[in-house]
Design a protein around this motif. Structure first.
Motif, PDB file in Angstrom:
ATOM      1  N   ARG A 176       1.036  27.284 -42.093  1.00  0.00           N
ATOM      2  CA  ARG A 176       1.054  28.648 -41.565  1.00  0.00           C
ATOM      3  C   ARG A 176       0.531  28.741 -40.132  1.00  0.00           C
ATOM      4  NH1 ARG A 176      -1.176  34.072 -44.538  1.00  0.00           N
ATOM      5  NH2 ARG A 176      -1.033  35.429 -42.730  1.00  0.00           N
ATOM      6  N   PRO A 177      -0.630  28.164 -39.787  1.00  0.00           N
ATOM      7  CA  PRO A 177      -1.107  28.264 -38.399  1.00  0.00           C
ATOM      8  C   PRO A 177      -0.144  27.624 -37.392  1.00  0.00           C
ATOM      9  CG  PRO A 177      -2.893  27.544 -39.835  1.00  0.00           C
ATOM     10  CD  PRO A 177      -1.624  27.501 -40.649  1.00  0.00           C
ATOM     11  N   PHE A 178       0.478  26.524 -37.767  1.00  0.00           N
ATOM     12  CA  PHE A 178       1.452  25.883 -36.882  1.00  0.00           C
ATOM     13  C   PHE A 178       2.615  26.824 -36.581  1.00  0.00           C
ATOM     14  CE2 PHE A 178       5.606  23.775 -36.783  1.00  0.00           C
ATOM     15  CZ  PHE A 178       5.518  23.170 -35.541  1.00  0.00           C
ATOM     16  N   TYR A 179       3.187  27.415 -37.619  1.00  0.00           N
ATOM     17  CA  TYR A 179       4.322  28.306 -37.405  1.00  0.00           C
ATOM     18  C   TYR A 179       3.918  29.540 -36.598  1.00  0.00           C
ATOM     19  CZ  TYR A 179       7.310  25.470 -40.328  1.00  0.00           C
ATOM     20  OH  TYR A 179       8.056  24.438 -40.817  1.00  0.00           O
ATOM     21  N   GLN A 180       2.707  30.025 -36.790  1.00  0.00           N
ATOM     22  CA  GLN A 180       2.253  31.147 -35.979  1.00  0.00           C
ATOM     23  C   GLN A 180       2.190  30.741 -34.507  1.00  0.00           C
ATOM     24  OE1 GLN A 180      -1.003  32.311 -38.960  1.00  0.00           O
ATOM     25  NE2 GLN A 180      -0.520  34.252 -37.953  1.00  0.00           N
ATOM     26  N   GLU A 181       1.725  29.541 -34.219  1.00  0.00           N
ATOM     27  CA  GLU A 181       1.711  29.044 -32.839  1.00  0.00           C
ATOM     28  C   GLU A 181       3.124  28.938 -32.274  1.00  0.00           C
ATOM     29  OE1 GLU A 181      -0.415  25.369 -32.437  1.00  0.00           O
ATOM     30  OE2 GLU A 181      -2.206  26.183 -33.404  1.00  0.00           O
ATOM     31  N   MET A 182       4.103  28.707 -33.145  1.00  0.00           N
ATOM     32  CA  MET A 182       5.497  28.584 -32.712  1.00  0.00           C
ATOM     33  C   MET A 182       6.188  29.954 -32.598  1.00  0.00           C
ATOM     34  SD  MET A 182       6.044  25.369 -32.105  1.00  0.00           S
ATOM     35  CE  MET A 182       7.800  25.491 -31.806  1.00  0.00           C
ATOM     36  N   GLY A 183       5.453  31.039 -32.841  1.00  0.00           N
ATOM     37  CA  GLY A 183       6.007  32.375 -32.671  1.00  0.00           C
ATOM     38  C   GLY A 183       6.430  33.076 -33.941  1.00  0.00           C
ATOM     39  N   PHE A 184       6.214  32.451 -35.093  1.00  0.00           N
ATOM     40  CA  PHE A 184       6.558  33.074 -36.373  1.00  0.00           C
ATOM     41  C   PHE A 184       5.408  33.985 -36.807  1.00  0.00           C
ATOM     42  CE2 PHE A 184       9.435  29.572 -36.269  1.00  0.00           C
ATOM     43  CZ  PHE A 184      10.517  29.943 -37.046  1.00  0.00           C
ATOM     44  N   ALA A 185       5.768  35.121 -37.375  1.00  0.00           N
ATOM     45  CA  ALA A 185       4.775  36.052 -37.904  1.00  0.00           C
ATOM     46  C   ALA A 185       4.851  36.047 -39.428  1.00  0.00           C
ATOM     47  CB  ALA A 185       5.050  37.459 -37.382  1.00  0.00           C
ATOM     48  N   PRO A 186       3.697  36.045 -40.092  1.00  0.00           N
ATOM     49  CA  PRO A 186       3.720  36.113 -41.555  1.00  0.00           C
ATOM     50  C   PRO A 186       4.223  37.482 -42.009  1.00  0.00           C
ATOM     51  CG  PRO A 186       1.458  36.150 -40.729  1.00  0.00           C
ATOM     52  CD  PRO A 186       2.345  35.966 -39.549  1.00  0.00           C
ATOM     53  N   VAL A 187       5.093  37.466 -43.012  1.00  0.00           N
ATOM     54  CA  VAL A 187       5.643  38.694 -43.578  1.00  0.00           C
ATOM     55  C   VAL A 187       4.965  38.977 -44.916  1.00  0.00           C
ATOM     56  CG1 VAL A 187       7.737  39.798 -44.476  1.00  0.00           C
ATOM     57  CG2 VAL A 187       7.845  38.364 -42.422  1.00  0.00           C
ATOM     58  N   ALA A 188       4.861  37.946 -45.745  1.00  0.00           N
ATOM     59  CA  ALA A 188       4.251  38.124 -47.067  1.00  0.00           C
ATOM     60  C   ALA A 188       3.904  36.771 -47.668  1.00  0.00           C
ATOM     61  CB  ALA A 188       5.209  38.859 -48.001  1.00  0.00           C
ATOM     62  N   GLU A 189       2.870  36.762 -48.490  1.00  0.00           N
ATOM     63  CA  GLU A 189       2.602  35.583 -49.301  1.00  0.00           C
ATOM     64  C   GLU A 189       3.546  35.665 -50.493  1.00  0.00           C
ATOM     65  OE1 GLU A 189      -1.477  34.703 -50.077  1.00  0.00           O
ATOM     66  OE2 GLU A 189      -1.997  34.858 -47.945  1.00  0.00           O
ATOM     67  N   ILE A 190       4.181  34.550 -50.806  1.00  0.00           N
ATOM     68  CA  ILE A 190       5.186  34.521 -51.861  1.00  0.00           C
ATOM     69  C   ILE A 190       4.903  33.351 -52.798  1.00  0.00           C
ATOM     70  CG2 ILE A 190       6.975  35.626 -50.473  1.00  0.00           C
ATOM     71  CD1 ILE A 190       8.144  32.837 -49.924  1.00  0.00           C
ATOM     72  N   GLU A 191       5.624  33.316 -53.874  1.00  0.00           N
ATOM     73  CA  GLU A 191       5.540  32.203 -54.806  1.00  0.00           C
ATOM     74  C   GLU A 191       6.960  31.724 -55.066  1.00  0.00           C
ATOM     75  OE1 GLU A 191       4.104  32.469 -59.093  1.00  0.00           O
ATOM     76  OE2 GLU A 191       2.350  31.721 -57.996  1.00  0.00           O
ATOM     77  N   LEU A 192       7.245  30.519 -54.612  1.00  0.00           N
ATOM     78  CA  LEU A 192       8.567  29.939 -54.814  1.00  0.00           C
ATOM     79  C   LEU A 192       8.653  29.351 -56.211  1.00  0.00           C
ATOM     80  CD1 LEU A 192       8.842  28.033 -51.421  1.00  0.00           C
ATOM     81  CD2 LEU A 192       9.868  30.233 -52.004  1.00  0.00           C
TER      82      LEU A 192
ATOM     83  N   VAL B 252       4.225  31.091 -47.676  1.00  0.00           N
ATOM     84  CA  VAL B 252       4.161  32.262 -46.804  1.00  0.00           C
ATOM     85  C   VAL B 252       5.542  32.472 -46.205  1.00  0.00           C
ATOM     86  CG1 VAL B 252       3.067  33.311 -44.790  1.00  0.00           C
ATOM     87  CG2 VAL B 252       1.759  31.732 -46.227  1.00  0.00           C
ATOM     88  N   GLN B 253       6.126  33.648 -46.442  1.00  0.00           N
ATOM     89  CA  GLN B 253       7.393  34.004 -45.796  1.00  0.00           C
ATOM     90  C   GLN B 253       7.061  34.397 -44.369  1.00  0.00           C
ATOM     91  OE1 GLN B 253      10.676  33.983 -46.948  1.00  0.00           O
ATOM     92  NE2 GLN B 253      11.168  34.437 -44.836  1.00  0.00           N
ATOM     93  N   MET B 254       7.744  33.760 -43.400  1.00  0.00           N
ATOM     94  CA  MET B 254       7.479  34.027 -41.993  1.00  0.00           C
ATOM     95  C   MET B 254       8.786  34.353 -41.283  1.00  0.00           C
ATOM     96  SD  MET B 254       4.452  31.262 -41.300  1.00  0.00           S
ATOM     97  CE  MET B 254       3.631  32.266 -40.054  1.00  0.00           C
ATOM     98  N   LEU B 255       8.685  35.017 -40.153  1.00  0.00           N
ATOM     99  CA  LEU B 255       9.855  35.496 -39.435  1.00  0.00           C
ATOM    100  C   LEU B 255       9.625  35.393 -37.937  1.00  0.00           C
ATOM    101  CD1 LEU B 255      12.612  36.888 -39.998  1.00  0.00           C
ATOM    102  CD2 LEU B 255      11.389  39.060 -39.816  1.00  0.00           C
ATOM    103  N   CYS B 256      10.684  35.054 -37.207  1.00  0.00           N
ATOM    104  CA  CYS B 256      10.608  34.923 -35.758  1.00  0.00           C
ATOM    105  C   CYS B 256      11.902  35.411 -35.141  1.00  0.00           C
ATOM    106  CB  CYS B 256      10.377  33.455 -35.391  1.00  0.00           C
ATOM    107  SG  CYS B 256      10.300  33.104 -33.636  1.00  0.00           S
ATOM    108  N   ASP B 257      11.811  36.297 -34.163  1.00  0.00           N
ATOM    109  CA  ASP B 257      12.997  36.669 -33.391  1.00  0.00           C
ATOM    110  C   ASP B 257      13.185  35.586 -32.344  1.00  0.00           C
ATOM    111  OD1 ASP B 257      13.508  39.043 -34.765  1.00  0.00           O
ATOM    112  OD2 ASP B 257      12.122  40.178 -33.495  1.00  0.00           O
ATOM    113  N   ILE B 258      14.422  35.072 -32.278  1.00  0.00           N
ATOM    114  CA  ILE B 258      14.670  33.970 -31.358  1.00  0.00           C
ATOM    115  C   ILE B 258      15.603  34.398 -30.247  1.00  0.00           C
ATOM    116  CG2 ILE B 258      14.160  32.207 -33.048  1.00  0.00           C
ATOM    117  CD1 ILE B 258      17.184  31.735 -33.342  1.00  0.00           C
TER     118      ILE B 258
END
Length: 173
Positions: free
Chosen positions: A140-156, A167-173
């Motif tokens: 999660r911290p890595f993806y946040q550094e890459m510009g992704f924002a956490p949307v929700a904690e999920i269970e796959l 953690v479901q994450m999202l980034c506008d590219i």
């Protein structure tokens, strides 16, 4: 060449079906060593058999990449698809980061960053404007550094009765 100054001896290339064994070896070295800080041993015993095998569809999609050192060893893998790993459907303009891993002996050298950068650049060129990611708790911290924002904690659900917190994450590219 790897676009990050920390890893000039790394080459990134598209994966191929013949890379299955090398990717599986990478996943089996990476996840068992990197995930225990954030997951209970019982969770890892249940999920590792499901996440440590190369996925044939990714190896043949053309948008899943390998990072190799100058000896040809696969030290990182990851990519994207325009279909969801959860339901196999996609939304116009949206993609999904898929199955990213770095060999534990090659952490903090910019390899995962280079793989994500390659993926986002290729996805933009394909016409995508948004990227989803189902991150491990560890990444999660890595993806946040890459510009992704956490949307929700999920269970796959990886198999009947096998659940993996993420953690479901999202980034506008």
């Amino acid at each position: 060449m790897c676009p990050d100054i920390q890893c000039p001896d790394i080459q990134i290339r598209p994966a191929m079906p013949a890379d299955s064994s090398a990717v599986t070896q990478l996943l089996r070295k990476s996840y068992p060593q990197l995930l225990p800080e954030d997951y209970a041993p019982t969770t890892l015993r249940a999920v590792l058999p499901h996440i440590t095998t190369a996925q044939p569809a990714l190896l043949s999609c053309g948008t899943y990449y390998l990072a190799q050192n100058d000896q040809g060893t696969v030290v990182g893998a990851g990519g994207w698809t325009d279909i969801s790993p959860a339901r196999g459907v996609g939304r116009d303009g949206e993609g999904h980061i898929r199955h990213v891993a770095t060999h534990p002996g090659f952490l903090r050298r910019g390899i995962a960053r280079a793989l994500i950068s390659q993926s986002l650049d290729a996805a933009r060129a394909f016409g995508l404007v948004r990227m989803h990611c189902m991150s491990t708790l560890t990444a999660r911290p890595f993806y946040q550094e890459m510009g992704f924002a956490p949307v929700a904690e999920i269970e796959l659900t990886l198999a009947p009765g096998v659940h993996f917190p993420a953690v479901q994450m999202l980034c506008d590219i």
